[in-house]
Design a protein around this motif. Structure first.
Motif, short mmCIF file in Angstrom:
data_model
loop_
_atom_site.label_atom_id
_atom_site.label_comp_id
_atom_site.label_asym_id
_atom_site.label_seq_id
_atom_site.Cartn_x
_atom_site.Cartn_y
_atom_site.Cartn_z
N ASP A 300 0.98 -1.16 -0.18
CA ASP A 300 -0.03 0.02 0.03
C ASP A 300 0.94 1.24 0.03
O ASP A 300 2.15 1.37 0.46
CB ASP A 300 -0.93 -0.01 1.33
N TYR A 301 0.34 2.33 -0.27
CA TYR A 301 0.91 3.58 -0.22
C TYR A 301 1.43 3.74 1.26
O TYR A 301 0.60 3.41 2.14
CB TYR A 301 0.10 4.91 -0.42
N PRO A 302 2.47 4.45 1.52
CA PRO A 302 2.82 4.80 3.04
C PRO A 302 2.01 5.95 3.64
O PRO A 302 1.47 6.79 2.77
CB PRO A 302 4.33 5.30 2.77
N SER A 303 2.10 5.92 4.86
CA SER A 303 1.21 6.96 5.75
C SER A 303 2.12 8.13 5.67
O SER A 303 3.35 8.24 5.54
CB SER A 303 0.68 6.72 7.07
N ILE A 304 1.47 9.28 6.01
CA ILE A 304 2.33 10.28 6.32
C ILE A 304 3.31 10.42 7.40
O ILE A 304 4.54 10.85 7.32
CB ILE A 304 1.33 11.61 6.50
N ALA A 305 2.90 9.43 8.72
CA ALA A 305 3.74 9.48 9.67
C ALA A 305 4.98 8.70 9.36
O ALA A 305 6.05 9.01 9.81
CB ALA A 305 2.82 8.84 10.85
N HIS A 306 4.67 7.54 8.48
CA HIS A 306 5.71 6.80 7.97
C HIS A 306 6.59 7.59 7.22
O HIS A 306 7.99 7.45 7.26
CB HIS A 306 5.01 5.54 7.25
N LEU A 307 6.30 8.19 6.43
CA LEU A 307 7.11 9.18 5.71
C LEU A 307 8.14 10.17 6.42
O LEU A 307 9.09 10.28 5.87
CB LEU A 307 6.40 9.95 4.36
N VAL A 308 7.22 10.80 7.37
CA VAL A 308 8.07 11.88 8.30
C VAL A 308 9.24 10.93 9.11
O VAL A 308 10.32 11.44 9.09
CB VAL A 308 7.03 12.02 9.29
N GLN A 309 8.80 9.80 9.51
CA GLN A 309 9.94 8.84 10.18
C GLN A 309 11.17 8.55 9.25
O GLN A 309 12.25 8.82 9.44
CB GLN A 309 9.19 7.63 10.58
N LYS A 310 10.77 8.27 8.01
CA LYS A 310 12.15 7.80 7.15
C LYS A 310 12.62 9.21 6.60
O LYS A 310 13.97 9.05 6.48
CB LYS A 310 11.40 7.09 6.02
N LEU A 311 11.90 10.19 6.30
CA LEU A 311 12.61 11.41 5.97
C LEU A 311 13.56 11.86 6.89
O LEU A 311 14.92 12.33 6.74
CB LEU A 311 11.71 12.31 5.30
N SER A 312 13.09 12.00 8.19
CA SER A 312 13.88 12.32 9.48
C SER A 312 15.03 11.59 9.66
O SER A 312 16.09 11.85 9.91
CB SER A 312 12.94 12.48 10.72
N GLU A 313 15.03 10.23 9.42
CA GLU A 313 15.89 9.25 9.61
C GLU A 313 17.19 9.34 8.86
O GLU A 313 18.31 9.34 9.06
CB GLU A 313 15.54 7.67 9.65
N ASN A 314 16.67 9.83 7.48
CA ASN A 314 17.77 9.90 6.43
C ASN A 314 18.28 11.33 6.23
O ASN A 314 18.77 11.49 5.23
CB ASN A 314 17.30 9.23 5.14
#
Length: 784
Positions: A300-314
């Motif tokens: 499925d498409y990622p959630s906004i919170a999931h995107l926030v986590q990955k963008l912040s981690e990287n």
């Protein structure tokens, strides 16, 4: 990241459960433990050893016997801040230092905040990686033409900011399943109308990994073709996730990472995949094969919170370049994604370079600190010290704005632990500026036991035949044992035989209802006020039920022991309210109670009933000093007065000093306690003297020999004044009479004039008057 939390701690000896030094220091930062083996009084519990430091000292525990470990901060790595160029040599990106220090170790005591400073400085010429992610659905056809020359143009502009710039390109359309695209064979080959040449739809494609060759960007982008899909929202979130979690394929370095997301439509997010029968949540992992995302039909498409986590981690900062129509949607999305910006894209993407430059300047001018997940029971707070002396705290304490290259800002960080988190095991947290790869590592060690804990004696004979560990001056009982020295088993705590030992004088009340009977001995209750306590074998004593004065226990001049006041020096009485100090009884002549009373408890009690007042100096019925000594002064100084015949016998109580004039008499400031007197003699003359009592109680009188006598009346001025007065009064009366007469005459004349004007005269004829002329008329005359 965790937000700052406010922690409240209850201090002091109210924590009745503190049965050991370790438990005590976890109760609060102000608590200490007395290790003196003789500290406890009869009937007091072990937990009485735990109290605030001042309270323990007042109870008789020396400072050397108080365990009170404190937290510390130590810096393990503290490299200086650097720019890109050092001593004329360009440093590699991983050699640049923008935050200081880099590693610390904190020893945390429960409730005690440990504070340290972090300094951040934006380095000049810091490298930048920029990845351009573009929507290639059919509506972006005209935009693609303008983006084909973006590589070299953007490279030229970014050279003004950094000499180390790399650019990459990727594109996205939509998931390759119904109902997002048409799955008919013809539409899979060309999703556009028959007269348009479009490429097959795809989810995400990494067209060009990050490179410093702007011309290569132009060549590859110019070969790209538009594709198409059915619905309006696009699958951009799938593409963003792959760009974030595939650093090797994209080519990200540990430098400033910018992701430009260009579209003219909305977006699908978690849950929308159900329309295509896709229910598995996005796993947040890299699934690129031959630079194509291959699992769009599976996850499925990622959630906004999931995107926030990955963008912040990287450490990726996102720039949304969207058309005017979708500005409100992406503004809301920006508020959810840290270190992101939104720019308005023209309909043909002609302004994309200006948009990127403006967004980069906006993102890089703001520094926001974030921390990794905190262990349970640990809180963190920030205070920022930004440019121009601007400071803030709370959530705004994490950030500083309007930061230019070379500017240095400071953050004050405070970390607090409650209790003993992680069972005393060390934990590591990290703090970093959002969008930067550099981070500060902080090792947290928790102080859960006192230093004396290591010196404990297991199974000590002192603890009732080895039923506990003698530790920090008290017994820490083994499992199943209780009591001050572990003398009882929990199974035999309350029995009638043991309770009998807790009754005073064979009474009925156990421990006088002020405690509990534990193992046949009273353990007294604790009061809400930590300074109040019960004591004694049967808890019969306390330190708060003594007599009071002025609403103060023992008048504030003593201490209460077993319901009796022990007074301080210079105080006595049941409530220590009787002062032995006589300074408050001194009269103005330095005599106690003016020599006419006794000083009792700091207050005069007058023995001469004529006198009253706080120092027995007020005598309402007594004559004044001047009147009382008038006759003696007269007879000694002038040989007159009522006592002139008995002067030597009755007037020898003072020393007489004569002065010529009254101006020579002593003044009030010449000597203390002086009275100035003015009295009249038999000849109505005034004489002046002073009366003063010296420190040796002798009386000294100073008299002015010059008298002030009234002079006789001057007759001539009086007679002249009387005559002149009579003459003046007579003249005044004549003038008044003359004035009245003038007024009266004027009124009479005015009345006459008025009557004269009103007079009337009749014009009648005299009846006896006959005229002298006779007129005869000719009867024959006809007027011809």
């Amino acid at each position: 990241h965790n937000h700052p939390t406010v922690l409240l701690f209850i201090e002091g000896s109210k924590d009745a459960s503190a049965q050991s030094c370790g438990e005590c220091i976890q109760a609060g930062e102000k608590c200490g433990w007395c290790i003196d083996k003789d500290f406890l009084k009869q009937g007091e519990q072990k937990s009485t050893r735990c109290d605030e430091i001042e309270a323990l000292i007042k109870k008789g525990c020396s400072e050397a016997s108080i365990e009170n470990p404190r937290g510390t901060v130590s810096v393990n790595k503290n490299q200086s801040l650097t720019d890109r160029t050092k001593d004329g040599v360009k440093l590699k990106p991983d050699q640049i230092t923008q935050i200081q220090p880099q590693k610390l170790t904190l020893n945390l005591r429960s409730g005690e905040a440990q504070t340290f400073n972090l300094i951040f400085k934006r380095a000049e010429d810091y490298p930048i990686d920029l990845y351009y992610l573009m929507d290639l659905s059919y509506s972006m056809k005209d935009d693609l033409e303008n983006v084909k020359n973006l590589g070299t143009d953007l490279m030229a502009e970014m050279q003004k900011i950094t000499s180390d710039f790399r650019i990459g390109f990727g594109s996205f359309v939509e998931k390759t399943v119904m109902p997002y695209i048409s799955t008919t064979p013809a539409k899979l080959l060309n999703p556009c109308t028959s007269d348009q040449n479009c490429t097959s739809p795809f989810s995400y494609k990494n067209v060009l990994s990050l490179t410093s060759q702007g011309s290569q960007f132009n060549n590859l982008v110019s070969k790209q073709q538009i594709s198409g899909n059915l619905d309006s929202p696009e699958g951009g979130f799938d593409a963003i996730m792959q760009v974030a979690v595939c650093p090797n394929q994209i080519g990200w370095r540990n430098v400033t990472r910018l992701l430009v997301f260009s579209t003219d439509a909305g977006f699908h997010f978690a849950g929308d995949g159900k329309l295509g029968g896709i229910v598995l949540p996005n796993d947040g992992k890299c699934h690129l094969q031959d630079n194509m995302y291959t699992m769009s039909h599976y996850y499925d498409y990622p959630s906004i919170a999931h995107l926030v986590q990955k963008l912040s981690e990287n450490n990726i900062q996102t720039i949304f370049a969207v058309t005017e129509e979708f500005q409100p949607v992406y503004q809301e999305l920006k508020n959810l994604i840290p270190k992101s910006a939104v720019g308005t894209l023209s309909s043909d993407s002609g302004n994309v370079i200006k948009l990127i430059i403006d967004a980069y300047n906006s993102l890089s001018s703001e520094i926001i600190l974030e921390n990794s997940r905190l262990p349970e029971g640990v809180s963190i707070s920030y205070i920022s010290h930004c440019k121009n002396g601007v400071s803030d705290k709370g959530e705004n304490g994490r950030k500083c704005s309007n930061i230019s290259i070379g500017d240095q800002v400071m953050f004050e960080v405070a970390i607090t632990a409650k209790g003993c988190p992680s069972n005393g095991k060390s934990e590591t947290i990290k703090i970093k500026p959002q969008g930067f790869t550099e981070e500060v590592e902080i090792v947290l060690n928790f102080i859960c036991e006192c230093a004396c804990h290591k010196e404990g004696i297991p199974n000590s004979p002192v603890c009732h035949f080895g039923n506990g560990t003698l530790e920090c001056g008290a017994c820490r009982c083994n499992e199943g044992r209780i009591g001050r020295v572990c003398e009882c088993s929990k199974d035999e705590v309350r029995t009638d035989d043991l309770d009998a030992n807790c009754r005073m004088d064979n009474g009925t009340d156990i421990c006088n209802n002020n405690g509990d009977c534990v193992c046949g001995a009273c353990e007294c209750k604790k009061r809400d006020n930590p300074e109040e306590r019960y004591s004694g074998k049967f808890c019969e004593c306390d330190n708060f039920n003594c007599d009071r004065s002025n609403n103060k226990l023992c008048g504030g001049h003593g201490r209460c022991e077993c319901r009796k006041c022990i007074c301080e020096a210079n105080y006595t009485g049941s409530a220590c309210d009787c002062s032995l100090d006589t300074s408050t009884c001194l009269a103005s002549n330095k005599q106690i109670c003016n020599g006419r009373g006794t000083c009792e408890c700091g207050t005069c009690k007058c023995t001469d009933l004529k006198f009253q007042g706080p120092t027995c100096e007020i005598c309402p019925t007594c004559p004044g000093v001047c009147t009382e000594h008038k006759d003696c002064v007269q007879c000694q100084a002038f040989g007159t007065g009522e006592k002139k015949d008995t002067c030597k016998e009755q007037c020898n109580k003072f020393i007489l000093v004569k002065k010529k004039k009254k101006e020579e008499l002593p003044q009030p400031n010449d000597q203390p306690y002086i009275n100035h007197c003015k009295e009249r003699d038999a000849n109505d003359c005034w004489f002046f003297f002073t009366y003063a009592t010296k420190n040796d109680s002798t009386v000294e009188v100073h008299v002015a020999e010059e008298l002030e006598c009234p002079s006789g009346p001057d007759i001539i001025p009086i007679v002249a004044g009387v005559v002149a007065g009579i003459v003046l009064i007579g003249l005044a009366l004549l003038l008044i009479w003359k004035l009245l007469m003038i007024i009266h005459d004027r009124r009479e004349f005015a009345k006459f004039e008025k009557e004269k004007m009103n007079a009337r005269w009749d014009a009648g004829e005299n009846p006896i008057y006959k005229s002298a002329v006779t007129t005869v008329v000719n009867p024959k005359y006809e007027g011809k």
